[in-house]
Design a protein around this motif. Structure first.
Motif, PDB file in Angstrom:
ATOM      1  N   THR A   1       0.799  -1.223   0.000  1.00 54.92           N
ATOM      2  CA  THR A   1       0.000   0.000   0.000  1.00 54.92           C
ATOM      3  C   THR A   1       0.832   1.273   0.000  1.00 54.92           C
ATOM      4  OG1 THR A   1      -0.109   0.179   2.422  1.00 54.92           O
ATOM      5  CG2 THR A   1      -1.796  -1.180   1.343  1.00 54.92           C
ATOM      6  N   GLY A   2       2.112   1.151   0.343  1.00 47.58           N
ATOM      7  CA  GLY A   2       2.958   2.334   0.448  1.00 47.58           C
ATOM      8  C   GLY A   2       2.788   3.072   1.763  1.00 47.58           C
ATOM      9  N   LYS A   3       2.002   2.513   2.686  1.00 44.92           N
ATOM     10  CA  LYS A   3       1.745   3.171   3.967  1.00 44.92           C
ATOM     11  C   LYS A   3       2.074   2.244   5.126  1.00 44.92           C
ATOM     12  CE  LYS A   3      -2.106   5.902   2.206  1.00 44.92           C
ATOM     13  NZ  LYS A   3      -3.531   6.208   2.359  1.00 44.92           N
ATOM     14  N   HIS A   4       2.673   2.836   6.174  1.00 49.78           N
ATOM     15  CA  HIS A   4       2.921   2.108   7.414  1.00 49.78           C
ATOM     16  C   HIS A   4       1.647   2.104   8.254  1.00 49.78           C
ATOM     17  CE1 HIS A   4       7.264   1.469   7.384  1.00 49.78           C
ATOM     18  NE2 HIS A   4       7.362   2.643   6.760  1.00 49.78           N
ATOM     19  N   LEU A   5       1.570   1.162   9.168  1.00 52.29           N
ATOM     20  CA  LEU A   5       0.493   1.172  10.150  1.00 52.29           C
ATOM     21  C   LEU A   5       0.689   2.381  11.057  1.00 52.29           C
ATOM     22  CD1 LEU A   5       0.586  -2.602  11.121  1.00 52.29           C
ATOM     23  CD2 LEU A   5      -1.203  -1.465   9.815  1.00 52.29           C
ATOM     24  N   ASP A   6      -0.415   2.996  11.492  1.00 49.32           N
ATOM     25  CA  ASP A   6      -0.272   4.110  12.418  1.00 49.32           C
ATOM     26  C   ASP A   6      -0.104   3.562  13.845  1.00 49.32           C
ATOM     27  OD1 ASP A   6      -2.868   3.670  13.582  1.00 49.32           O
ATOM     28  OD2 ASP A   6      -3.794   5.013  12.129  1.00 49.32           O
ATOM     29  N   ASN A   7       0.149   4.447  14.786  1.00 46.78           N
ATOM     30  CA  ASN A   7       0.438   4.018  16.158  1.00 46.78           C
ATOM     31  C   ASN A   7      -0.714   3.258  16.806  1.00 46.78           C
ATOM     32  OD1 ASN A   7       3.007   5.066  16.064  1.00 46.78           O
ATOM     33  ND2 ASN A   7       2.422   7.030  16.959  1.00 46.78           N
ATOM     34  N   LEU A   8      -1.935   3.689  16.568  1.00 44.37           N
ATOM     35  CA  LEU A   8      -3.070   2.978  17.158  1.00 44.37           C
ATOM     36  C   LEU A   8      -3.220   1.595  16.529  1.00 44.37           C
ATOM     37  CD1 LEU A   8      -5.437   2.711  19.066  1.00 44.37           C
ATOM     38  CD2 LEU A   8      -6.822   4.082  17.479  1.00 44.37           C
ATOM     39  N   GLN A   9      -3.047   1.500  15.233  1.00 38.75           N
ATOM     40  CA  GLN A   9      -3.124   0.188  14.582  1.00 38.75           C
ATOM     41  C   GLN A   9      -2.042  -0.747  15.108  1.00 38.75           C
ATOM     42  OE1 GLN A   9      -2.875   1.731  10.578  1.00 38.75           O
ATOM     43  NE2 GLN A   9      -5.032   1.213  10.180  1.00 38.75           N
ATOM     44  N   LEU A  10      -0.852  -0.224  15.334  1.00 38.83           N
ATOM     45  CA  LEU A  10       0.221  -1.030  15.914  1.00 38.83           C
ATOM     46  C   LEU A  10      -0.149  -1.488  17.325  1.00 38.83           C
ATOM     47  CD1 LEU A  10       3.293   1.061  14.706  1.00 38.83           C
ATOM     48  CD2 LEU A  10       2.644  -1.216  13.908  1.00 38.83           C
ATOM     49  N   SER A  11      -0.753  -0.577  18.100  1.00 40.48           N
ATOM     50  CA  SER A  11      -1.187  -0.926  19.454  1.00 40.48           C
ATOM     51  C   SER A  11      -2.280  -1.988  19.431  1.00 40.48           C
ATOM     52  CB  SER A  11      -1.701   0.314  20.197  1.00 40.48           C
ATOM     53  OG  SER A  11      -0.648   1.216  20.410  1.00 40.48           O
ATOM     54  N   ILE A  12      -3.182  -1.873  18.473  1.00 44.67           N
ATOM     55  CA  ILE A  12      -4.256  -2.862  18.336  1.00 44.67           C
ATOM     56  C   ILE A  12      -3.671  -4.229  18.014  1.00 44.67           C
ATOM     57  CG2 ILE A  12      -6.225  -3.574  16.908  1.00 44.67           C
ATOM     58  CD1 ILE A  12      -6.856  -0.488  16.662  1.00 44.67           C
TER      59      ILE A  12
END
Length: 127
Positions: free
Chosen positions: A18-29
């Motif tokens: 996708t060219g995008k990293h997971l955001d901090n909340l997604q990483l926390s989830i």
């Protein structure tokens, strides 16, 4: 594979697709779900509402489902990762081109060693 390694792997997979990293909340989830936490606990740790966490989680499962070609959700994440071999073997997703023991996407030296081993076995069996 450790939880953080798995999260890094999934993040890199998504970046490649996708060219995008997971955001901090997604990483926390992801980290929370892999460690058996409930959305309410994850929300509390992240200092946001339970509803916002659930919305982000829904978005995350949708993105992962598309990336992995599987229906991913909170309840089947671990089982799907194990079934796909992600926890034990990166080759399922990163090296999909494999013929027998020769992985066409791995490094050249490794392939050469495997080719020699196969040739040796063939010669041994047919001479």
């Amino acid at each position: 594979m450790e939880t953080q390694e798995l999260i890094n792997y999934l993040d890199e997979l998504l970046v490649s697709q996708t060219g995008k990293h997971l955001d901090n909340l997604q990483l926390s989830i992801l980290k929370g779900v892999l460690n058996g936490q409930k959305y309410a606990d994850i929300a509390e740790e992240y200092c946001c509402t339970n509803g916002h966490t659930k919305d982000k989680a829904y978005e995350l499962w949708k993105i992962l489902s598309e990336a992995l070609g599987e229906d991913i959700n909170k309840s089947n994440l671990k089982a799907t990762i194990e079934r796909l071999g992600i926890a034990n073997n990166y080759s399922k997703l990163f090296n999909p081109v494999q013929i027998g023991e020769i992985n066409l996407c791995s490094n050249k030296r490794e392939n050469e060693q495997k080719e020699k081993k196969i040739e040796k076995n063939i010669k041994k069996n047919y001479t």
